[in-house]
Design a protein around this motif. Structure first.
Motif, PDB file in Angstrom:
ATOM      1  N   ILE A 283       0.833  -1.205   0.000  1.00  0.00           N
ATOM      2  CA  ILE A 283       0.000   0.000   0.000  1.00  0.00           C
ATOM      3  C   ILE A 283       0.869   1.257   0.000  1.00  0.00           C
ATOM      4  CG2 ILE A 283      -1.548   1.362   1.472  1.00  0.00           C
ATOM      5  CD1 ILE A 283      -2.954  -1.284   2.165  1.00  0.00           C
ATOM      6  N   ALA A 284       1.907   1.264   0.837  1.00  0.00           N
ATOM      7  CA  ALA A 284       2.821   2.416   0.857  1.00  0.00           C
ATOM      8  C   ALA A 284       3.529   2.560  -0.482  1.00  0.00           C
ATOM      9  CB  ALA A 284       3.836   2.259   1.989  1.00  0.00           C
ATOM     10  N   GLY A 285       3.998   1.433  -1.041  1.00  0.00           N
ATOM     11  CA  GLY A 285       4.696   1.476  -2.326  1.00  0.00           C
ATOM     12  C   GLY A 285       3.810   1.982  -3.443  1.00  0.00           C
ATOM     13  N   ALA A 286       2.533   1.574  -3.446  1.00  0.00           N
ATOM     14  CA  ALA A 286       1.589   2.048  -4.462  1.00  0.00           C
ATOM     15  C   ALA A 286       1.403   3.558  -4.364  1.00  0.00           C
ATOM     16  CB  ALA A 286       0.249   1.336  -4.293  1.00  0.00           C
ATOM     17  N   THR A 287       1.345   4.083  -3.138  1.00  0.00           N
ATOM     18  CA  THR A 287       1.172   5.524  -2.940  1.00  0.00           C
ATOM     19  C   THR A 287       2.420   6.287  -3.369  1.00  0.00           C
ATOM     20  OG1 THR A 287      -0.238   5.011  -1.037  1.00  0.00           O
ATOM     21  CG2 THR A 287       0.507   7.279  -1.253  1.00  0.00           C
ATOM     22  N   TYR A 288       3.595   5.758  -3.021  1.00  0.00           N
ATOM     23  CA  TYR A 288       4.848   6.392  -3.474  1.00  0.00           C
ATOM     24  C   TYR A 288       4.883   6.472  -5.005  1.00  0.00           C
ATOM     25  CZ  TYR A 288       7.078   5.903   1.172  1.00  0.00           C
ATOM     26  OH  TYR A 288       7.405   6.004   2.499  1.00  0.00           O
ATOM     27  N   ALA A 289       4.523   5.371  -5.670  1.00  0.00           N
ATOM     28  CA  ALA A 289       4.559   5.344  -7.133  1.00  0.00           C
ATOM     29  C   ALA A 289       3.567   6.331  -7.737  1.00  0.00           C
ATOM     30  CB  ALA A 289       4.265   3.927  -7.629  1.00  0.00           C
ATOM     31  N   ASP A 290       2.378   6.422  -7.139  1.00  0.00           N
ATOM     32  CA  ASP A 290       1.375   7.395  -7.571  1.00  0.00           C
ATOM     33  C   ASP A 290       1.940   8.812  -7.564  1.00  0.00           C
ATOM     34  OD1 ASP A 290      -1.018   6.316  -8.401  1.00  0.00           O
ATOM     35  OD2 ASP A 290      -2.174   7.032  -6.696  1.00  0.00           O
ATOM     36  N   GLY A 291       2.516   9.191  -6.407  1.00  0.00           N
ATOM     37  CA  GLY A 291       3.022  10.552  -6.250  1.00  0.00           C
ATOM     38  C   GLY A 291       4.208  10.842  -7.146  1.00  0.00           C
ATOM     39  N   LEU A 292       5.132   9.893  -7.232  1.00  0.00           N
ATOM     40  CA  LEU A 292       6.309  10.096  -8.087  1.00  0.00           C
ATOM     41  C   LEU A 292       5.894  10.218  -9.549  1.00  0.00           C
ATOM     42  CD1 LEU A 292       9.384  10.236  -8.360  1.00  0.00           C
ATOM     43  CD2 LEU A 292       9.409   7.737  -8.565  1.00  0.00           C
ATOM     44  N   GLY A 293       4.972   9.360  -9.989  1.00  0.00           N
ATOM     45  CA  GLY A 293       4.490   9.437 -11.367  1.00  0.00           C
ATOM     46  C   GLY A 293       3.857  10.778 -11.674  1.00  0.00           C
ATOM     47  N   THR A 294       3.088  11.309 -10.726  1.00  0.00           N
ATOM     48  CA  THR A 294       2.436  12.607 -10.912  1.00  0.00           C
ATOM     49  C   THR A 294       3.455  13.737 -10.977  1.00  0.00           C
ATOM     50  OG1 THR A 294       0.369  11.929  -9.860  1.00  0.00           O
ATOM     51  CG2 THR A 294       0.887  14.282  -9.810  1.00  0.00           C
TER      52      THR A 294
END
Length: 436
Positions: A283-294
């Motif tokens: 869950i944390a990794g998915a959120t990190y990837a979301d933010g970095l991608g944005t």
């Protein structure tokens, strides 16, 4: 039942199976991925089918692919390493279209960069703030986003110009509506009367059917396609860097909602593909990837990314949990994003074609919000929260002069539909006592 051989995200099916599955993931999200860039470009006043709009479409494809690789391949703690497809988020369209129309793309994209960084930082605390965003709050915000966007869809279907200025002679003509309705009818037939790839790509195929009709009616101009190059370099900060506090706050609020939605998608993917709950690290990794991608997308002119829920359905339908299948889909998007010819073909799509597609898409956004609210007990307390939050959020957006004396930043937030709905829902949910 899930095939246990493919319930492990690290297992790769044979290429003869993996590549078509990767294409299937792309087909399911392609139309939804490029549409936000077309709408925000129109709101910013960019020429419809012009090189700037084509560039934004390219960035939508390119950085959806890159963000997908952040998610599936990962970098250290970044990425869930689950088969989660990333794409340009509809949740930000209303806020960014408003910012782009009033303050320009430089302000809008700067807000995306900063909002993406904040979104990334949420990965460290996401499990601790989830209580602020139960289905009541998240469902309300997503419903408000869908309801806010539906009038935009109707304007496009009726032939409204990209800047939302209607052309008196042709706006609402039978020709425009025949094209838009063709998209809707074909999409619905394929979605509910076919299975597999046809059903998953229903909206994309519907758009192609509407495009063909528009071409037969003389509505398509391929001039920009012939003039577009095959490959082009990407440009950092193509519109500059211009900070506005109100824009950043508005984008950040939507980023928090998007992060909570990604938590739901990560959990749903793990459940659909492997029959288990997502771990805190996933869950944390998915959120990190979301933010970095944005954040990275914003630097080069792309809009915010998020996980795409329709691709979770493909994982559940096929029973194939392999993250490498979705990685193939991400690579396909990257290749498309580096080819302006593809962006030019998409940009040549007449507005009524796009309108027919987004009537379905925006309606589905609202329906997703209703689906979340269906999990909520409709007590008097919760009904009051829904009523007051929507009344403020949509009401101030429909009558912006009601807050015309607020300072600029507060006025942007108050009339964004999303920010007041979210703020009111969070506060009321914390303050109002629960009923026995």
């Amino acid at each position: 039942m899930t095939d246990t051989a493919y319930s492990d995200p690290n297992v790769t099916p044979p290429l003869a199976q993996a590549v078509p599955l990767g294409f299937q993931h792309v087909l399911a999200m392609f139309a939804s991925n490029v549409t936000p860039s077309i709408i925000v470009a129109g709101a910013a006043g960019l020429a419809f089918g012009g090189p700037e709009q084509i560039y934004l479409i390219q960035m939508a494809m390119l950085f959806a692919g890159i963000a997908t690789l952040f998610q599936t391949v990962g970098i250290g703690p970044i990425g869930a390493r689950l088969p989660i497809m990333q794409g340009t988020s509809f949740a930000f369209v209303g806020v960014l279209a408003g910012i782009a129309a009033t303050m320009g793309l430089s302000v809008a994209l700067t807000a995306c960069i900063i909002g993406g960084v904040i979104h990334f930082l949420l990965g460290a605390v996401i499990k601790n703030i989830r209580f602020l965003f139960p289905p009541l709050v998240t469902g309300l915000v997503i419903l408000a986003i869908g309801l806010y966007l539906i009038p935009v869809a109707i304007k496009y279907a009726a032939g409204g110009a990209a800047s939302f200025q209607m052309e008196a002679e042709s706006f609402g003509s039978l020709m425009h509506w025949s094209v838009a309705l063709t998209v809707i009818v074909v999409s619905l037939i394929l979605k509910f009367f076919t299975k597999g790839a046809l059903s998953n790509a229903a909206i994309l195929i519907g758009l192609l059917a509407g495009y063909a009709l528009a071409y037969a009616l003389g509505m398509v101009n391929f001039g920009a396609v012939s003039g577009a190059s095959w490959i082009t370099p990407i440009k950092p900060l193509p519109y500059g860097f211009e900070f506005n506090l109100g824009a950043v706050i508005a984008v950040t609020i939507v980023s928090i909602v998007s992060a909570i939605e990604t938590v739901g998608d990560a959990s749903a993917t793990a459940k659909a593909g492997a029959g288990r709950d997502a771990t805190d690290e996933e869950i944390a990794g998915a959120t990190y990837a979301d933010g970095l991608g944005t954040a990275v997308a914003g630097v080069f002119g792309g809009l915010p990314n998020t996980s795409f829920s329709q691709n979770v359905g493909i994982v559940g339908m096929t029973g194939i949990m392999s993250r490498h299948v979705v990685t193939i889909g991400g690579i396909i998007l990257i290749v498309c994003g580096l080819m302006p010819k593809i962006g030019a073909v998409i940009a040549s799509m007449p507005l009524p074609v796009l309108g027919g597609g987004v009537i379905v898409m925006f309606g589905m956004v609202a329906s997703a919000g209703l689906n979340m609210l269906s999990e909520v007990q409709m007590s008097r307390r919760n009904m009051v929260i829904i009523a007051v939050s929507l009344a403020f959020g949509l009401g101030l957006n429909l009558v912006p002069t009601a807050v015309q004396y607020l300072p600029g930043t507060l006025k942007v937030l108050a009339t964004s539909a999303v920010a007041p709905t979210a703020l009111m829902a969070v506060v009321l949910n914390l303050v109002l006592p629960h009923e026995d």
